[in-house]
Design a protein around this motif. Structure first.
Motif, PDB file in Angstrom:
ATOM      1  N   LEU A  17      17.635 -13.882   1.331  1.00  0.00           N
ATOM      2  CA  LEU A  17      17.232 -12.583   1.847  1.00  0.00           C
ATOM      3  C   LEU A  17      18.227 -11.559   1.319  1.00  0.00           C
ATOM      4  CD1 LEU A  17      15.447 -10.924   3.835  1.00  0.00           C
ATOM      5  CD2 LEU A  17      17.161 -11.426   5.579  1.00  0.00           C
ATOM      6  N   ALA A  19      19.867  -8.026   1.783  1.00  0.00           N
ATOM      7  CA  ALA A  19      20.057  -6.996   2.801  1.00  0.00           C
ATOM      8  C   ALA A  19      19.918  -5.627   2.154  1.00  0.00           C
ATOM      9  CB  ALA A  19      21.442  -7.129   3.427  1.00  0.00           C
ATOM     10  N   GLN A  90      26.252  -1.744  11.478  1.00  0.00           N
ATOM     11  CA  GLN A  90      25.844  -1.987  10.097  1.00  0.00           C
ATOM     12  C   GLN A  90      24.386  -2.447  10.052  1.00  0.00           C
ATOM     13  OE1 GLN A  90      27.623  -5.317   7.947  1.00  0.00           O
ATOM     14  NE2 GLN A  90      27.608  -4.070   6.090  1.00  0.00           N
ATOM     15  N   THR A  91      23.994  -3.315  10.962  1.00  0.00           N
ATOM     16  CA  THR A  91      22.610  -3.780  11.020  1.00  0.00           C
ATOM     17  C   THR A  91      21.663  -2.621  11.287  1.00  0.00           C
ATOM     18  OG1 THR A  91      23.272  -5.988  11.731  1.00  0.00           O
ATOM     19  CG2 THR A  91      21.010  -5.319  12.234  1.00  0.00           C
ATOM     20  N   ARG A  94      21.276  -0.601   8.149  1.00  0.00           N
ATOM     21  CA  ARG A  94      20.426  -1.294   7.173  1.00  0.00           C
ATOM     22  C   ARG A  94      18.962  -1.192   7.559  1.00  0.00           C
ATOM     23  NH1 ARG A  94      24.026  -6.737   6.015  1.00  0.00           N
ATOM     24  NH2 ARG A  94      25.362  -5.789   4.437  1.00  0.00           N
ATOM     25  N   LYS A  95      18.680  -1.344   8.851  1.00  0.00           N
ATOM     26  CA  LYS A  95      17.291  -1.227   9.315  1.00  0.00           C
ATOM     27  C   LYS A  95      16.759   0.181   9.066  1.00  0.00           C
ATOM     28  CE  LYS A  95      17.255  -4.871  12.772  1.00  0.00           C
ATOM     29  NZ  LYS A  95      17.159  -5.218  14.201  1.00  0.00           N
ATOM     30  N   ALA A  98      16.024   0.507   5.415  1.00  0.00           N
ATOM     31  CA  ALA A  98      14.826  -0.242   5.043  1.00  0.00           C
ATOM     32  C   ALA A  98      13.567   0.502   5.481  1.00  0.00           C
ATOM     33  CB  ALA A  98      14.855  -1.640   5.657  1.00  0.00           C
TER      34      ALA A  98
END
Length: 108
Positions: A17, A19, A90-91, A94-95, A98
């Protein structure tokens, strides 16, 4: 395992995957957290080496318990809290990235 390399195995089992990139950067930790992180690292590295050379399971488990007690006493939980918050931030970044730039397959 049906593959010559780790990468081949991961590719064959759809286990890779990528990121999404984002402009997130980990904020600089305050000096107390930096100090505690270094102390915990030393305790964990030292304890881990001792556990590697333990004579038996009882000694291993005793050394592990001592290492964990030492790290927690130094403030391991405080460092973990900071690191978990940074990972969550950070997640989230990233979301958001995206969602802003959907993959070509999502846009079709």
């Amino acid at each position: 395992m049906g593959a010559d390399t780790t990468m081949e195995y991961l590719e064959n089992h759809n286990m890779l995957l990528v990121a999404p990139g984002s402009s997130y950067s980990v904020p600089e930790a305050d000096s107390n957290i930096t100090t505690v992180r270094g102390q915990c690292k030393s305790a964990i590295v030292d304890g881990s080496w001792k556990m590697i050379f333990a004579k038996d399971d009882a000694e291993f488990n005793s050394l592990k318990k001592d290492m964990q007690k030492t790290a927690k006493g130094l403030g391991y939980d405080d460092v973990l809290k900071v690191d978990m918050k940074n990972a969550a931030d950070q997640t989230a970044a990233r979301k958001a990235s995206a969602e802003k730039y959907p993959a070509e397959s999502d846009a079709k």
